[in-house]
Design a protein around this motif. Structure first.
Motif: not given
Length: 270
Positions: A130-142, A153-168
């Motif tokens: 419930d914010a104007a346009a909340a966005q979070f971040y994935e940082f990539h390095h080498h 409130g929940y993690v959508s399938e679209q977001v899951e696709g973005v953040i899947k199998d991160a190192s941390c």
């Protein structure tokens, strides 16, 4: 594998429903995500991990709620080398709260785009909050990646696709549902927290992690815990036991770490 002259390190300096700030460093960049504490407190937290804000070049803002922006304006004015990144709706929503940020330091970072900063690529993605346009971040390095996702409130399938199998991951485990239901908050606030635009419970966070953790995942920080409706031990146990029941080798294939409202987590190499 990072060689000896290379590194990718992170430290959740503070994480809770009262204030959030995360530090990330590579050889070329030193950045913060959010500054939800006073400028002085952020300075002290940086000192506690042996770092200084004089080295920080970028500050990425997730949304305009006070526990994420309290120190943004002060830090920008005190440290003119820091570029502040946020999307346009967030800039509009937080402008009157943070005071003047010099034009040269104000940077637009549209949702769903990637920003390349030398040896650090940053992907922005929207969440349900419930914010104007909340966005979070994935940082990539080498070949390594670090995802921050709280305040959703929940993690959508679209977001899951973005953040899947991160190192941390720094992943939300905001509340225990029973503690929240039985606690002293007014019912409308309880409803807001439990809604699809509120926050992930311990169980919600565990279920989302089950969907995104992969072979490359080595570390998970549990973040944004409510100080009224959760406990570190309860969040940790709920997430660890739930994932173990789904055949995840917790503390073998990956480690789960707690965060704190006041004490920085030591720098972790990912």
């Amino acid at each position: 594998m990072l060689h000896s002259l290379d590194y990718f390190r992170v430290s959740p300096l503070a994480s809770s429903s009262t204030g959030n700030v995360t530090y990330i460093e590579t050889p070329q960049h030193k950045v913060l995500v959010d500054a939800g504490l006073s400028g002085k407190k952020v300075e002290l937290l940086m000192e506690s991990i042996g770092r200084t804000l004089k080295e920080v070049d970028s500050l990425f803002v997730t949304h305009e709620h006070s526990d994420h922006i309290r120190g943004v304006g002060v830090l920008a004015r005190r440290y003119p080398q820091i570029n502040v990144y946020a999307n346009e709706p967030t800039w509009q929503a937080m402008g009157h709260k943070i005071g003047n940020v010099p034009v040269g330091q104000r940077q637009l970072f549209p949702m769903g785009t990637t920003l390349s900063l030398g040896d650090l690529d940053v992907v922005s993605f929207g969440v349900s909050h419930d914010a104007a346009a909340a966005q979070f971040y994935e940082f990539h390095h080498h070949g390594r990646s670090f995802v921050i996702i709280t305040d959703t409130g929940y993690v959508s399938e679209q977001v899951e696709g973005v953040i899947k199998d991160a190192s941390c991951y720094l992943f939300e485990a905001n509340h225990d549902t029973e503690m929240l239901r039985e606690g002293g908050y007014p019912w409308p606030l309880k409803q807001r927290i439990m809604s699809d635009t509120g926050h992930l419970s311990n169980m919600d966070g565990a279920q989302a992690l089950i969907d995104v953790v992969g072979n490359d995942t080595k570390n998970i920080f549990l973040g944004h815990l409510s100080q009224e409706n959760n406990m570190k031990s309860l969040a940790h146990m709920t997430v660890a036991e739930t994932m173990a029941k789904h055949d995840f080798a917790v503390e073998h294939d990956f480690h789960i770490h707690d965060t704190d409202p006041l004490v920085a987590v030591p720098l972790l190499t990912i």
